[in-house]
Design a protein around this motif. Sequence first.
Motif, PDB file in Angstrom:
ATOM      1  N   ILE A 161      14.428   1.856  12.615  1.00  0.00           N
ATOM      2  CA  ILE A 161      13.082   2.575  12.720  1.00  0.00           C
ATOM      3  C   ILE A 161      12.821   3.167  13.921  1.00  0.00           C
ATOM      4  CG2 ILE A 161      10.598   1.499  13.203  1.00  0.00           C
ATOM      5  CD1 ILE A 161      11.554  -1.043  11.591  1.00  0.00           C
ATOM      6  N   LYS A 162      13.292   3.116  15.163  1.00  0.00           N
ATOM      7  CA  LYS A 162      13.399   3.982  16.254  1.00  0.00           C
ATOM      8  C   LYS A 162      13.596   5.148  16.200  1.00  0.00           C
ATOM      9  CE  LYS A 162      14.244   3.679  21.185  1.00  0.00           C
ATOM     10  NZ  LYS A 162      13.082   3.736  21.782  1.00  0.00           N
ATOM     11  N   GLU A 163      14.714   5.621  15.143  1.00  0.00           N
ATOM     12  CA  GLU A 163      15.035   7.020  14.989  1.00  0.00           C
ATOM     13  C   GLU A 163      13.948   7.645  14.046  1.00  0.00           C
ATOM     14  OE1 GLU A 163      19.798   5.484  14.273  1.00  0.00           O
ATOM     15  OE2 GLU A 163      18.522   6.213  12.667  1.00  0.00           O
ATOM     16  N   LEU A 164      13.044   6.969  13.570  1.00  0.00           N
ATOM     17  CA  LEU A 164      12.030   7.637  12.777  1.00  0.00           C
ATOM     18  C   LEU A 164      10.894   8.002  13.482  1.00  0.00           C
ATOM     19  CD1 LEU A 164      12.607   5.301   9.646  1.00  0.00           C
ATOM     20  CD2 LEU A 164      13.601   7.638  10.043  1.00  0.00           C
ATOM     21  N   PRO A 165       9.994   8.759  12.845  1.00  0.00           N
ATOM     22  CA  PRO A 165       8.589   8.962  13.509  1.00  0.00           C
ATOM     23  C   PRO A 165       7.960   7.804  13.791  1.00  0.00           C
ATOM     24  CG  PRO A 165       9.038  10.535  11.481  1.00  0.00           C
ATOM     25  CD  PRO A 165       9.996   9.515  11.688  1.00  0.00           C
ATOM     26  N   SER A 166       7.374   7.684  14.843  1.00  0.00           N
ATOM     27  CA  SER A 166       6.732   6.382  15.412  1.00  0.00           C
ATOM     28  C   SER A 166       5.300   6.151  14.578  1.00  0.00           C
ATOM     29  CB  SER A 166       5.956   6.760  16.962  1.00  0.00           C
ATOM     30  OG  SER A 166       4.900   7.840  16.797  1.00  0.00           O
ATOM     31  N   SER A 167       5.116   7.006  13.578  1.00  0.00           N
ATOM     32  CA  SER A 167       3.875   6.761  12.513  1.00  0.00           C
ATOM     33  C   SER A 167       4.582   5.655  11.499  1.00  0.00           C
ATOM     34  CB  SER A 167       3.191   8.097  12.201  1.00  0.00           C
ATOM     35  OG  SER A 167       4.274   8.715  11.451  1.00  0.00           O
ATOM     36  N   VAL A 168       5.782   5.628  11.518  1.00  0.00           N
ATOM     37  CA  VAL A 168       6.191   4.860  10.299  1.00  0.00           C
ATOM     38  C   VAL A 168       5.866   3.328  10.667  1.00  0.00           C
ATOM     39  CG1 VAL A 168       8.590   4.098  11.279  1.00  0.00           C
ATOM     40  CG2 VAL A 168       8.322   4.598   8.678  1.00  0.00           C
ATOM     41  N   LEU A 169       5.582   3.013  11.781  1.00  0.00           N
ATOM     42  CA  LEU A 169       5.107   1.652  11.969  1.00  0.00           C
ATOM     43  C   LEU A 169       3.769   1.112  11.382  1.00  0.00           C
ATOM     44  CD1 LEU A 169       5.993   0.487  15.740  1.00  0.00           C
ATOM     45  CD2 LEU A 169       6.778  -0.363  13.628  1.00  0.00           C
ATOM     46  N   SER A 170       2.980   2.258  11.261  1.00  0.00           N
ATOM     47  CA  SER A 170       1.718   1.846  10.875  1.00  0.00           C
ATOM     48  C   SER A 170       1.360   2.658   9.546  1.00  0.00           C
ATOM     49  CB  SER A 170       0.596   2.043  11.842  1.00  0.00           C
ATOM     50  OG  SER A 170       0.833   3.838  12.236  1.00  0.00           O
ATOM     51  N   GLN A 171       2.003   3.165   8.892  1.00  0.00           N
ATOM     52  CA  GLN A 171       1.867   3.845   7.529  1.00  0.00           C
ATOM     53  C   GLN A 171       1.769   2.754   6.247  1.00  0.00           C
ATOM     54  OE1 GLN A 171       5.096   6.979   7.722  1.00  0.00           O
ATOM     55  NE2 GLN A 171       3.767   8.064   6.492  1.00  0.00           N
ATOM     56  N   GLU A 172       0.660   2.843   5.611  1.00  0.00           N
ATOM     57  CA  GLU A 172       0.241   1.696   4.834  1.00  0.00           C
ATOM     58  C   GLU A 172       1.158   2.013   3.446  1.00  0.00           C
ATOM     59  OE1 GLU A 172      -3.559   0.408   4.006  1.00  0.00           O
ATOM     60  OE2 GLU A 172      -4.207   0.434   6.253  1.00  0.00           O
ATOM     61  N   VAL A 173       1.597   0.817   3.191  1.00  0.00           N
ATOM     62  CA  VAL A 173       2.425   0.800   1.850  1.00  0.00           C
ATOM     63  C   VAL A 173       1.957  -0.225   1.045  1.00  0.00           C
ATOM     64  CG1 VAL A 173       4.560   1.791   2.796  1.00  0.00           C
ATOM     65  CG2 VAL A 173       4.191  -0.589   2.961  1.00  0.00           C
ATOM     66  N   ASN A 174       2.291  -0.050  -0.373  1.00  0.00           N
ATOM     67  CA  ASN A 174       1.853  -1.250  -1.371  1.00  0.00           C
ATOM     68  C   ASN A 174       3.049  -2.029  -1.510  1.00  0.00           C
ATOM     69  OD1 ASN A 174       0.586  -2.591  -3.290  1.00  0.00           O
ATOM     70  ND2 ASN A 174       0.966  -1.234  -4.794  1.00  0.00           N
ATOM     71  N   SER A 175       3.288  -3.096  -0.566  1.00  0.00           N
ATOM     72  CA  SER A 175       4.122  -4.014  -0.421  1.00  0.00           C
ATOM     73  C   SER A 175       4.164  -5.378  -0.160  1.00  0.00           C
ATOM     74  CB  SER A 175       5.331  -3.300   0.363  1.00  0.00           C
ATOM     75  OG  SER A 175       6.470  -4.182   0.512  1.00  0.00           O
ATOM     76  N   SER A 176       5.097  -6.235   0.371  1.00  0.00           N
ATOM     77  CA  SER A 176       4.626  -7.462   0.802  1.00  0.00           C
ATOM     78  C   SER A 176       3.538  -7.630   2.040  1.00  0.00           C
ATOM     79  CB  SER A 176       5.930  -8.199   1.155  1.00  0.00           C
ATOM     80  OG  SER A 176       6.699  -8.368  -0.237  1.00  0.00           O
ATOM     81  N   PHE A 177       3.851  -6.389   2.956  1.00  0.00           N
ATOM     82  CA  PHE A 177       2.904  -6.383   3.860  1.00  0.00           C
ATOM     83  C   PHE A 177       2.082  -4.909   4.085  1.00  0.00           C
ATOM     84  CE2 PHE A 177       6.307  -9.350   5.090  1.00  0.00           C
ATOM     85  CZ  PHE A 177       5.724 -10.364   5.822  1.00  0.00           C
ATOM     86  N   PRO A 178       1.231  -4.788   4.401  1.00  0.00           N
ATOM     87  CA  PRO A 178       0.554  -3.564   4.665  1.00  0.00           C
ATOM     88  C   PRO A 178       1.136  -2.294   5.458  1.00  0.00           C
ATOM     89  CG  PRO A 178      -0.871  -5.056   5.770  1.00  0.00           C
ATOM     90  CD  PRO A 178       0.247  -5.880   5.288  1.00  0.00           C
ATOM     91  N   THR A 179       1.900  -2.839   6.415  1.00  0.00           N
ATOM     92  CA  THR A 179       2.700  -1.789   7.148  1.00  0.00           C
ATOM     93  C   THR A 179       4.055  -2.664   7.600  1.00  0.00           C
ATOM     94  OG1 THR A 179       1.694  -2.351   9.290  1.00  0.00           O
ATOM     95  CG2 THR A 179       0.506  -0.787   8.172  1.00  0.00           C
ATOM     96  N   ILE A 180       4.856  -1.609   8.059  1.00  0.00           N
ATOM     97  CA  ILE A 180       6.269  -2.400   8.628  1.00  0.00           C
ATOM     98  C   ILE A 180       5.757  -2.963  10.071  1.00  0.00           C
ATOM     99  CG2 ILE A 180       8.073  -1.482   9.784  1.00  0.00           C
ATOM    100  CD1 ILE A 180       8.452   0.810   7.756  1.00  0.00           C
ATOM    101  N   ALA A 181       4.918  -2.659  10.740  1.00  0.00           N
ATOM    102  CA  ALA A 181       4.317  -3.384  11.988  1.00  0.00           C
ATOM    103  C   ALA A 181       4.069  -4.965  11.725  1.00  0.00           C
ATOM    104  CB  ALA A 181       3.130  -2.608  12.679  1.00  0.00           C
ATOM    105  N   HIS A 182       3.215  -4.733  10.700  1.00  0.00           N
ATOM    106  CA  HIS A 182       2.803  -5.981  10.065  1.00  0.00           C
ATOM    107  C   HIS A 182       3.887  -7.087   9.581  1.00  0.00           C
ATOM    108  CE1 HIS A 182      -1.259  -4.369   9.665  1.00  0.00           C
ATOM    109  NE2 HIS A 182      -1.690  -5.436   9.553  1.00  0.00           N
TER     110      HIS A 182
END
Length: 169
Positions: free
Chosen positions: A22-43
């Motif tokens: 995740i650290k290799e990716l853009p920092s926004s990846v943590l907070s981008q919303e997805v339709n999954s078990s959690f709303p974001t990777i940070a969650h």
Amino acid sequence: MNHPEQMYNYNAWANQTILNRIKELPSSVLSQEVNSSFPTIAHALSHIYAVDKMWYLVLTGTGMPEALQACMPLNGEIHGSIDEYMQMFADLSAQYSEWLQGQTNLEHTVLLDNPFAGVRETRLLEMVFHLVNHGTYHRGNVSTMLRQLGHASVMNDYSLFWYQEPAQV
């Protein structure tokens, strides 16, 4: 090294492996919303951490209802940088490692009062194995979320962990 300790070390390695990806990716990846078990990777990361911390408290003598109450707020603490998550997980891993090294009998049973399932005599090693299983499950969620966001994940299977240690000859 005993098997529960090796499994915990795998869990710590796998967490570090996916956090490094995740650290290799853009920092926004943590907070981008997805339709999954959690709303974001940070969650998802906050949930994994909160549950890991809760089990640490239980393993070190706190009753499960009290440990849950203490750690539930951590589930909702969403951090803004992967470095914060990396530090939190590293600090908790150090606590687990110290605890595991001090254990002489992981077969020892305690009365676990699980508010979701009831009271049960539970071995310490069962709790460690559950912690590892829980982390594996949710790292799978994170991998799926990464793919939904257009990024490859990283392999963090137990069989790959074997190759991270010196061969036993």
